[in-house]
Design a protein around this motif. Structure first.
Motif, PDB file in Angstrom:
ATOM      1  N   TYR A  35       0.862  -1.174   0.000  1.00 49.38           N
ATOM      2  CA  TYR A  35       0.000   0.000   0.000  1.00 49.38           C
ATOM      3  C   TYR A  35       0.899   1.223   0.000  1.00 49.38           C
ATOM      4  O   TYR A  35       2.060   1.169   0.399  1.00 49.38           O
ATOM      5  N   LYS A  42      -5.291   9.507   1.851  1.00 44.35           N
ATOM      6  CA  LYS A  42      -5.613   8.210   2.430  1.00 44.35           C
ATOM      7  C   LYS A  42      -4.716   7.120   1.838  1.00 44.35           C
ATOM      8  O   LYS A  42      -4.101   7.291   0.789  1.00 44.35           O
ATOM      9  N   GLU A  56      -3.995  -9.338  -7.430  1.00 45.41           N
ATOM     10  CA  GLU A  56      -4.735  -8.136  -7.824  1.00 45.41           C
ATOM     11  C   GLU A  56      -3.799  -6.942  -7.838  1.00 45.41           C
ATOM     12  O   GLU A  56      -2.838  -6.919  -7.070  1.00 45.41           O
ATOM     13  N   GLU A  98      -6.769 -16.155   3.565  1.00 41.64           N
ATOM     14  CA  GLU A  98      -7.649 -15.185   2.953  1.00 41.64           C
ATOM     15  C   GLU A  98      -8.963 -15.033   3.722  1.00 41.64           C
ATOM     16  O   GLU A  98      -9.700 -14.099   3.520  1.00 41.64           O
TER      17      GLU A  98
ATOM     18  N   VAL B   4     -15.998   3.717   1.310  1.00 43.77           N
ATOM     19  CA  VAL B   4     -15.888   3.664   2.769  1.00 43.77           C
ATOM     20  C   VAL B   4     -15.862   5.102   3.286  1.00 43.77           C
ATOM     21  O   VAL B   4     -14.984   5.875   2.913  1.00 43.77           O
ATOM     22  N   SER B  30     -15.961  -9.121   3.366  1.00 38.05           N
ATOM     23  CA  SER B  30     -15.809 -10.328   4.184  1.00 38.05           C
ATOM     24  C   SER B  30     -15.346  -9.960   5.586  1.00 38.05           C
ATOM     25  O   SER B  30     -15.500 -10.757   6.511  1.00 38.05           O
ATOM     26  N   ALA B  31     -14.778  -8.768   5.735  1.00 37.19           N
ATOM     27  CA  ALA B  31     -14.355  -8.324   7.062  1.00 37.19           C
ATOM     28  C   ALA B  31     -14.144  -6.819   7.040  1.00 37.19           C
ATOM     29  O   ALA B  31     -13.934  -6.225   5.977  1.00 37.19           O
ATOM     30  N   HIS B  33     -11.836  -3.799   8.967  1.00 35.68           N
ATOM     31  CA  HIS B  33     -10.685  -3.543   9.834  1.00 35.68           C
ATOM     32  C   HIS B  33     -10.769  -2.151  10.444  1.00 35.68           C
ATOM     33  O   HIS B  33     -11.179  -1.199   9.775  1.00 35.68           O
ATOM     34  N   PHE B  90     -12.652  -5.020   3.789  1.00 34.91           N
ATOM     35  CA  PHE B  90     -11.865  -6.037   3.098  1.00 34.91           C
ATOM     36  C   PHE B  90     -12.752  -6.969   2.299  1.00 34.91           C
ATOM     37  O   PHE B  90     -13.678  -7.582   2.816  1.00 34.91           O
ATOM     38  N   TYR B  92     -11.108  -9.233  -0.680  1.00 34.06           N
ATOM     39  CA  TYR B  92      -9.932  -9.536  -1.515  1.00 34.06           C
ATOM     40  C   TYR B  92      -8.883  -8.428  -1.475  1.00 34.06           C
ATOM     41  O   TYR B  92      -7.715  -8.675  -1.671  1.00 34.06           O
ATOM     42  N   GLN B  93      -9.297  -7.209  -1.272  1.00 35.29           N
ATOM     43  CA  GLN B  93      -8.335  -6.133  -1.025  1.00 35.29           C
ATOM     44  C   GLN B  93      -8.974  -5.157  -0.045  1.00 35.29           C
ATOM     45  O   GLN B  93     -10.180  -5.153   0.135  1.00 35.29           O
ATOM     46  N   LEU B  94      -8.135  -4.352   0.572  1.00 38.63           N
ATOM     47  CA  LEU B  94      -8.635  -3.374   1.532  1.00 38.63           C
ATOM     48  C   LEU B  94      -9.051  -2.103   0.821  1.00 38.63           C
ATOM     49  O   LEU B  94      -8.301  -1.578   0.000  1.00 38.63           O
ATOM     50  N   TRP B  96      -9.860   1.619   1.818  1.00 37.61           N
ATOM     51  CA  TRP B  96      -9.557   2.414   2.999  1.00 37.61           C
ATOM     52  C   TRP B  96     -10.470   3.621   3.123  1.00 37.61           C
ATOM     53  O   TRP B  96     -10.781   4.285   2.134  1.00 37.61           O
ATOM     54  N   GLY B  97     -10.886   3.904   4.358  1.00 38.81           N
ATOM     55  CA  GLY B  97     -11.506   5.189   4.636  1.00 38.81           C
ATOM     56  C   GLY B  97     -10.431   6.256   4.745  1.00 38.81           C
ATOM     57  O   GLY B  97      -9.228   5.964   4.756  1.00 38.81           O
TER      58      GLY B  97
END
Lengths: 115, 106
Positions: A35, A42, A56, A98, B4, B30-31, B33, B90, B92-94, B96-97
């Protein structure tokens, strides 16, 4: 407690130079991420990596970027020809699996300054 | 539209106050954080939630999957809680807020 390690903590480079940012994920983790966070903005997703290949990538992750896991422990991000706008904090993260039961662990980041 | 959204963007409170930071998301996840970013820039994962509520010390995180909303609460806030708190979805990828900058004054 095992942790994700990133080196260097700060890298200064001239525009057009290649840089390699290094990460050592937690040893039994399988999924790896990069990241970046431009100052004051952000955090943005760059790329995810699993089973020795990119799973990805975002629009930011263009041909100037590449990732490698050369030796089973290091996970590197290479920027081939840096631009001023690549100046940012780069974070590496890893997770064991995952599923939703597998938390992300972050490194402390590498601050890249392109002059 | 951001996928987000966090509120508030900035929050200043006195030591001891109960703090709530909210997060809404528009994507399937799926989740979710909650992360803490210190002034030096390092990111620490606080919670990962897929349902219900989690508590760790003075921190509590809740999530309502149906309403696509999560909250982070800090009880008996302390100046050392001052940081940016980030919610990230989340799947598959995050995603972000933008973060909530929290300052707790002694």
């Amino acid at each position: 407690e095992p942790e994700v390690t990133q080196t260097p903590s700060h890298q200064v480079t001239q525009m057009g130079q290649e840089v390699i940012l290094r990460c050592v994920p937690i040893s039994n983790h399988l999924y790896f991420y990069w990241y970046r966070q431009i100052l004051g903005q952000k955090v943005e997703f760059l790329v995810s990596f699993y089973n020795n290949e990119i799973s990805e990538k975002s629009e930011i992750f263009d041909d100037q970027f590449s990732v490698e896991r050369p030796d089973g422990s290091n996970f590197t991000l290479k920027i081939r020809s840096t631009k001023l706008e690549d100046s940012a904090m780069y974070f590496c993260a890893s997770r064991g699996g995952e599923s939703s039961g597998s938390p992300l662990h972050f490194g402390n980041g590498t601050r890249l300054t392109v002059t | 539209k951001n996928e987000v959204e966090q509120s508030p963007q900035n929050l200043t409170a006195q030591e001891g106050e109960f703090i709530t930071i909210n997060c809404s998301y528009s994507v399937g996840i799926s989740a979710l954080h909650w992360l803490q970013q210190h002034p030096g820039g390092g990111i620490v994962s606080l919670f990962m939630l897929s349902s219900g509520k989690k508590k760790h010390g003075r921190l509590i995180a809740t999530i309502n999957i149906q309403e696509k909303h999560s909250s982070l609460h800090i009880t008996a806030s302390h100046p050392r809680d001052s940081a940016v708190y980030i919610c990230a979805a989340f799947n598959y990828q995050l995603i972000w807020g933008a973060g909530t900058k929290l300052i707790i004054k002694p």
